[in-house]
Enzyme design. Structure first.
Site, PDB file in Angstrom:
ATOM      1  N   GLU A   1     -19.845   9.889  10.221  1.00 48.97           N
ATOM      2  CA  GLU A   1     -21.069   9.833   9.483  1.00 48.97           C
ATOM      3  C   GLU A   1     -20.872   8.738   8.652  1.00 48.97           C
ATOM      4  O   GLU A   1     -20.113   8.646   7.622  1.00 48.97           O
ATOM      5  CB  GLU A   1     -21.512  11.166   8.694  1.00 48.97           C
ATOM      6  CG  GLU A   1     -22.851  11.066   8.084  1.00 48.97           C
ATOM      7  CD  GLU A   1     -23.023  12.291   7.248  1.00 48.97           C
ATOM      8  OE1 GLU A   1     -22.042  12.435   6.447  1.00 48.97           O
ATOM      9  OE2 GLU A   1     -24.196  12.806   7.098  1.00 48.97           O
TER      10      GLU A   1
ATOM     11  N   CYS B   1     -29.198  13.072   5.812  1.00 46.61           N
ATOM     12  CA  CYS B   1     -28.067  13.736   6.539  1.00 46.61           C
ATOM     13  C   CYS B   1     -28.836  13.940   8.056  1.00 46.61           C
ATOM     14  O   CYS B   1     -28.076  14.057   9.005  1.00 46.61           O
ATOM     15  CB  CYS B   1     -28.281  14.916   5.936  1.00 46.61           C
ATOM     16  SG  CYS B   1     -29.699  15.791   5.535  1.00 46.61           S
TER      17      CYS B   1
ATOM     18  N   LYS C   1     -26.685  22.328 -10.105  1.00 48.38           N
ATOM     19  CA  LYS C   1     -25.775  21.099 -10.620  1.00 48.38           C
ATOM     20  C   LYS C   1     -26.174  20.161  -9.886  1.00 48.38           C
ATOM     21  O   LYS C   1     -25.634  20.206  -8.583  1.00 48.38           O
ATOM     22  CB  LYS C   1     -24.214  21.643 -10.389  1.00 48.38           C
ATOM     23  CG  LYS C   1     -23.337  20.812 -11.278  1.00 48.38           C
ATOM     24  CD  LYS C   1     -23.179  19.325 -10.982  1.00 48.38           C
ATOM     25  CE  LYS C   1     -22.623  19.099  -9.694  1.00 48.38           C
ATOM     26  NZ  LYS C   1     -22.362  17.416  -9.720  1.00 48.38           N
TER      27      LYS C   1
HETATM   28  P1  NAD Z   1     -20.861  15.210  -2.011  1.00 52.09           P
HETATM   29  O1  NAD Z   1     -20.287  16.169  -1.226  1.00 52.09           O
HETATM   30  O2  NAD Z   1     -19.823  13.882  -2.719  1.00 52.09           O
HETATM   31  O3  NAD Z   1     -21.550  15.610  -3.400  1.00 52.09           O
HETATM   32  C1  NAD Z   1     -22.598  16.526  -3.040  1.00 52.09           C
HETATM   33  C2  NAD Z   1     -22.755  17.409  -4.364  1.00 52.09           C
HETATM   34  O4  NAD Z   1     -21.344  18.090  -4.568  1.00 52.09           O
HETATM   35  C3  NAD Z   1     -22.844  16.717  -5.840  1.00 52.09           C
HETATM   36  O5  NAD Z   1     -23.683  17.075  -6.585  1.00 52.09           O
HETATM   37  C4  NAD Z   1     -21.173  16.540  -6.457  1.00 52.09           C
HETATM   38  O6  NAD Z   1     -21.248  16.378  -7.613  1.00 52.09           O
HETATM   39  C5  NAD Z   1     -20.813  18.122  -5.978  1.00 52.09           C
HETATM   40  N1  NAD Z   1     -19.368  18.113  -5.816  1.00 52.09           N
HETATM   41  C6  NAD Z   1     -18.452  17.037  -5.684  1.00 52.09           C
HETATM   42  N2  NAD Z   1     -17.171  17.715  -5.714  1.00 52.09           N
HETATM   43  C7  NAD Z   1     -17.427  18.782  -5.775  1.00 52.09           C
HETATM   44  C8  NAD Z   1     -16.262  20.111  -5.754  1.00 52.09           C
HETATM   45  N3  NAD Z   1     -15.151  19.877  -5.562  1.00 52.09           N
HETATM   46  N4  NAD Z   1     -16.954  21.205  -5.911  1.00 52.09           N
HETATM   47  C9  NAD Z   1     -18.227  21.480  -5.900  1.00 52.09           C
HETATM   48  N5  NAD Z   1     -19.023  20.353  -5.806  1.00 52.09           N
HETATM   49  C10 NAD Z   1     -18.817  19.151  -5.836  1.00 52.09           C
HETATM   50  O7  NAD Z   1     -22.078  14.514  -1.195  1.00 52.09           O
HETATM   51  P2  NAD Z   1     -22.779  12.979  -1.685  1.00 52.09           P
HETATM   52  O8  NAD Z   1     -22.086  11.743  -1.677  1.00 52.09           O
HETATM   53  O9  NAD Z   1     -23.493  13.483  -2.961  1.00 52.09           O
HETATM   54  O10 NAD Z   1     -24.132  13.455  -0.418  1.00 52.09           O
HETATM   55  C11 NAD Z   1     -23.684  12.602   0.774  1.00 52.09           C
HETATM   56  C12 NAD Z   1     -23.378  13.850   1.806  1.00 52.09           C
HETATM   57  O11 NAD Z   1     -24.074  14.927   1.941  1.00 52.09           O
HETATM   58  C13 NAD Z   1     -23.494  13.177   3.091  1.00 52.09           C
HETATM   59  O12 NAD Z   1     -22.268  13.833   4.011  1.00 52.09           O
HETATM   60  C14 NAD Z   1     -24.559  13.860   3.777  1.00 52.09           C
HETATM   61  O13 NAD Z   1     -24.646  14.274   5.350  1.00 52.09           O
HETATM   62  C15 NAD Z   1     -24.681  15.179   2.786  1.00 52.09           C
HETATM   63  N6  NAD Z   1     -25.880  15.762   2.939  1.00 52.09           N
HETATM   64  C16 NAD Z   1     -26.440  16.849   3.711  1.00 52.09           C
HETATM   65  C17 NAD Z   1     -27.623  17.306   3.825  1.00 52.09           C
HETATM   66  C18 NAD Z   1     -28.230  18.523   4.792  1.00 52.09           C
HETATM   67  O14 NAD Z   1     -29.210  18.784   4.393  1.00 52.09           O
HETATM   68  N7  NAD Z   1     -27.358  18.951   5.533  1.00 52.09           N
HETATM   69  C19 NAD Z   1     -28.427  16.622   2.885  1.00 52.09           C
HETATM   70  C20 NAD Z   1     -28.247  15.455   2.179  1.00 52.09           C
HETATM   71  C21 NAD Z   1     -26.950  15.086   2.029  1.00 52.09           C
END
Ligand code: NAD
Length: 498
Positions: free
Chosen positions: A394, A296, A186
């Site tokens: 962050e 991240c 997803k």
């Molecule tokens: P997000 O958590 O909003 O979304 C990530 C994914 O989760 C998306 O596909 C989204 O559709 C899905 N999602 C949203 N709500 C959900 C729910 N209730 N249940 C399951 N899935 C759900 O994050 P984002 O805004 O897409 O990305 C930014 C964040 O991701 C930042 O905090 C960043 O640090 C983190 N990040 C971490 C890494 C890592 O490797 N540690 C890498 C990239 C991004």
């Protein structure tokens, strides 16, 4: 669109994608239209899948797992498919990079470099498929022999974010496939195109139907349903700490599926007076500006020795002012667009809070107007105290906070003063300091006199609230396996009943 090179300008109309289940492309009723954050024009349309679509995908992945069409192949067989996928990615590199740059806003040159890294992920995954092995115990006595088998965990749900849609995908998919698992992916609703394109690549490479399935749609509906699904054995989630927490609840309330979590970071970059300050300034500018700081592992907290702080900040400002912010499709651009309007507003809000809290703005500090799209200048604040929001949260944007230290202990203490533990770096020519700091800072990835370097051989993951588990390399493959202990009696049994 340029007729000779279709990858130099945005498409004239949005491209429509289906979703991918059991080796087939399917159409859906409702669509999500994505505008390029760098240009403001529509570029892709993806399906808003339903929970029924998701259930069909999980069912396909379950069938593909249970009949062993993939896990029953030898490691060499699975590795061969992954190597062919690497070759196809090499051929389609520019095209995949184009859609990545359009949906995400990242510079095209950077996107191409990321695809090269993805190719390497498939190659390393191919090797890992062949090398994956268990263990044996020849120490249990003459009448008992112990074997430890590694078996694929089963059906994996994979939820990815928008900042590195293809890179994060490829830091996981080859390793999940190497283990013999099947999966339902997803992607983020705003950056789904390249995850769908990978379905074409894997099909051409010979991956059996049902092993890789992609369901597009919202996190609230599809992501939530995937994390709650009782027939998913493991969920690999990459994204925000808040949603990661909701995945933990969902797993506990459904089937106790295993979780891999890669979450947020507030990563320190520690600069000692005895470092090569030019190198360190270049590293700091890169560490906060790469991918517009929507990374991240962005180094967002500069922790610099007080005796050189003024000199270092001046050097850093000079470098940050030279960074080329521009159109993602321009090959000379170093920093592209902010991926979503919401994220753009969040970053500008943090910049305003930094000013209001009394931090000193040294460079950047606002939007860059390129006539279309949303862009923010690489920004440096000095005089930041550790309790300010810009030092603790962050931000996920190109905003760097400078704080000063006097001793090695101070530097380590400041670096660890965060709920996160994803990445860190230290810059010094003194080997004792480099080793002491790298052993004491609590982070899953650490760099000495470099930043964001590495390869898919090395594990990725976080300490503390940055997550659970590791991805990539042999560590990453092992995450997607179960360990089974097999005990073999040798010779005649000693009877319990006389
Ligand atoms: P997000 O958590 O909003 O979304 C990530 C994914 O989760 C998306 O596909 C989204 O559709 C899905 N999602 C949203 N709500 C959900 C729910 N209730 N249940 C399951 N899935 C759900 O994050 P984002 O805004 O897409 O990305 C930014 C964040 O991701 C930042 O905090 C960043 O640090 C983190 N990040 C971490 C890494 C890592 O490797 N540690 C890498 C990239 C991004």
């Amino acid at each position: 669109m340029d007729q000779n090179n279709p990858f130099l300008s945005p498409p004239t109309a949005a491209r429509t994608f289906g979703f991918f289940v059991d080796g087939q492309w399917r159409e859906g009723g409702e669509h999500f239209e994505r505008a390029s954050p760098g240009h403001g024009t529509p570029v892709t349309r993806t399906v808003r899948c339903s929970v029924d679509d998701l259930n069909a995908a999980v069912c396909a992945a379950r069938n593909a797992f249970e009949d062993r069409r993939w896990s029953g192949l030898s490691g060499a067989g699975r590795g061969g498919v992954l190597l062919r996928a690497a070759e196809i990615l090499r051929r389609r590199r520019d095209e995949i990079a184009y859609w990545e740059a359009l949906e995400n806003g990242k510079p095209i040159a950077q996107a191409r470099g990321e695809i090269d890294h993805c190719i390497a992920c498939f190659e390393v995954g191919a090797g890992a498929a062949r090398m994956l092995h268990g263990d044996s115990f020849n120490s249990l006595g003459d009448d008992l022999f112990g074997m430890v088998l590694r078996e694929p965990i089963g059906v994996v749900g994979l939820i990815t974010p928008w900042n590195f849609p293809f890179l994060i995908l490829c830091e996981r998919v080859p390793f999940i496939l190497a283990s013999g698992c099947t999966m339902v992916v997803k992607p983020s609703e705003v950056t789904s195109a390249t995850t769908l394109l990978l379905a074409e690549v894997l099909t051409e490479a010979g991956l059996p139907a049902g092993v890789y399935n992609v369901i597009t749609g919202s996190g609230r509906v599809i992501g939530q349903a995937l994390s709650e699904h009782p027939d998913v054995d493991m969920l690999s989630f990459t994204g925000s700490t808040a949603v990661g927490r909701s995945c933990v609840h969902a797993a506990a309330d459904s089937n106790f599926k295993k979780l891999g979590l890669e979450l947020g970071g507030k990563n320190p970059i520690i600069v000692f007076a005895d470092s090569d300050l030019e190198d360190a300034a270049d590293g700091a500018a890169f560490g906060i500006s790469f991918n517009t700081g929507q990374c991240c592992v962005s180094s967002s907290r500069l922790i610099v020795e007080r005796s050189v702080a003024a000199e270092f900040e001046k050097l850093l400002v000079e470098k940050m002012k030279k960074i080329r912010v521009g159109d993602p499709l321009d090959g000379a651009t170093q920093v592209g667009a902010i991926t979503t309007e919401a994220q753009n507003a969040t970053i500008l809000d943090y910049i305003a809070r930094g000013k209001a809290d009394g931090a000193t703005l040294l460079t950047g500090g606002g939007a860059v107007d390129l006539g279309r799209g949303q862009y923010i200048a690489p920004t440096l604040f000095s005089g930041v105290s550790r309790d300010m929001a810009i030092a603790r949260d962050e931000i996920f944007g190109p905003v760097l906070c400078s704080m000063h230290f006097d001793t090695v202990e101070d530097a380590i203490q400041l670096a660890n003063d965060t709920v996160y533990g994803l990445a860190a770096s230290v810059w010094t020519k003194n080997i004792d300091k480099a080793l002491t700091v790298s052993r004491r800072v609590r982070a899953g990835r650490f760099w000495v006199n470099t930043i964001m370097a590495g390869g898919p051989e090395m594990p990725l993951g976080g300490f503390k609230q940055s997550g659970w588990g590791r991805e990539a390399g042999i560590y990453g493959v092992e995450e997607y396996t179960q360990v089974k202990s097999v005990h073999v009696e040798i010779g005649k049994r000693t009877h319990w009943i006389a």
